[in-house]
Scaffold this motif. Structure first.
Motif, short mmCIF file in Angstrom:
data_model
loop_
_atom_site.label_atom_id
_atom_site.label_comp_id
_atom_site.label_asym_id
_atom_site.label_seq_id
_atom_site.Cartn_x
_atom_site.Cartn_y
_atom_site.Cartn_z
N ARG A 1 38.79 44.80 28.45
CA ARG A 1 38.36 43.44 28.73
C ARG A 1 39.44 42.44 28.32
NH1 ARG A 1 37.41 39.24 26.63
NH2 ARG A 1 35.86 37.68 26.97
N SER B 1 42.21 42.60 30.84
CA SER B 1 41.80 41.93 32.08
C SER B 1 41.80 40.42 31.90
CB SER B 1 40.39 42.38 32.50
OG SER B 1 40.39 43.72 32.84
N ARG C 1 45.45 39.27 31.97
CA ARG C 1 45.96 39.35 33.34
C ARG C 1 45.42 38.18 34.17
NH1 ARG C 1 47.61 44.23 36.07
NH2 ARG C 1 46.35 43.40 37.75
N TYR C 2 44.13 37.86 33.93
CA TYR C 2 43.53 36.75 34.69
C TYR C 2 44.17 35.42 34.29
CZ TYR C 2 40.07 33.50 36.50
OH TYR C 2 39.45 32.46 37.16
N GLY D 1 45.68 39.03 37.53
CA GLY D 1 44.40 39.70 37.77
C GLY D 1 43.43 38.78 38.47
N THR D 2 42.31 39.37 38.91
CA THR D 2 41.31 38.57 39.61
C THR D 2 40.07 38.41 38.75
OG1 THR D 2 40.28 40.51 40.61
CG2 THR D 2 42.11 39.48 41.84
N GLU E 1 38.10 41.66 38.56
CA GLU E 1 38.53 42.59 37.51
C GLU E 1 37.96 42.21 36.16
OE1 GLU E 1 42.72 43.10 36.93
OE2 GLU E 1 43.03 43.75 38.98
N GLN F 1 34.24 42.96 36.03
CA GLN F 1 34.01 44.41 35.95
C GLN F 1 34.29 44.93 34.54
OE1 GLN F 1 36.48 46.04 39.05
NE2 GLN F 1 34.83 45.90 40.59
N SER F 2 35.31 44.40 33.89
CA SER F 2 35.61 44.84 32.53
C SER F 2 34.53 44.36 31.55
CB SER F 2 36.99 44.37 32.09
OG SER F 2 37.04 42.95 32.02
#
Length: 156
Positions: A101, A104, A107-108, A113-114, A117, A120-121
């Motif tokens: 998480r 993610s 990354r976001y 990241g989106t 993602e 979902q994490s």
């Protein structure tokens, strides 16, 4: 033993002409004395045998109940052991889901990241936390069942 006495005194007539007061009446006396001593009393014997059979049945029932309780206690101990291992495993799964998480999220934040993602994490983290709580619940349930079988009073 039984002692019995019987006595009978009566008058009889053999006439057959229906003139009752002109009959020739003959006295008849009978007496009897009897003594009865039982040699074998079967009802006591059958009661003793029945009681012995019931005693054996109760003994077998008690033994069977002890075996069942021991088997249940063993099963609950095994369930507690398995639940303990699941708690440890699920704790590690939570740590891994938390790392996933965090990755993610980073990354976001940097745009690599989106939102999908990240969601979902977070779902995976929530799912691993739920599994962890379920394994603790399974352990506590097995412990409560074990305490019940062993006759311990718990503070539940």
């Amino acid at each position: 033993p039984t002692l019995a006495f019987q006595f009978n005194y009566s008058y009889t007539s053999m006439a057959n002409n229906w003139k009752l007061f002109h009959y020739r009446w003959n006295p008849y006396v009978f007496g009897a004395l009897s003594l009865s001593i039982p040699i074998y009393h079967a009802s006591t014997f059958t009661k003793i045998k029945t009681a012995q059979v019931q005693l054996r049945q109760l003994s077998e029932t008690r033994l069977n109940t002890e075996r069942q309780l021991n088997m249940q206690a063993t099963t609950y101990k095994q369930n507690m052991h398995a639940s303990t291992e699941q708690v440890v495993s699920n704790r590690q799964a939570i740590a891994q889901a938390q790392k996933a998480r965090d990755i993610s999220d980073k990354r976001y934040q940097v745009g690599a990241g989106t939102m999908l993602e990240l969601n979902q994490s977070e779902v995976a983290l929530t799912q691993s936390q739920l599994t962890y709580c379920q394994s603790i619940y399974n352990f506590m349930t097995a412990k409560a069942d074990l305490d019940y079988v062993l006759g311990r009073e718990g503070n539940y």
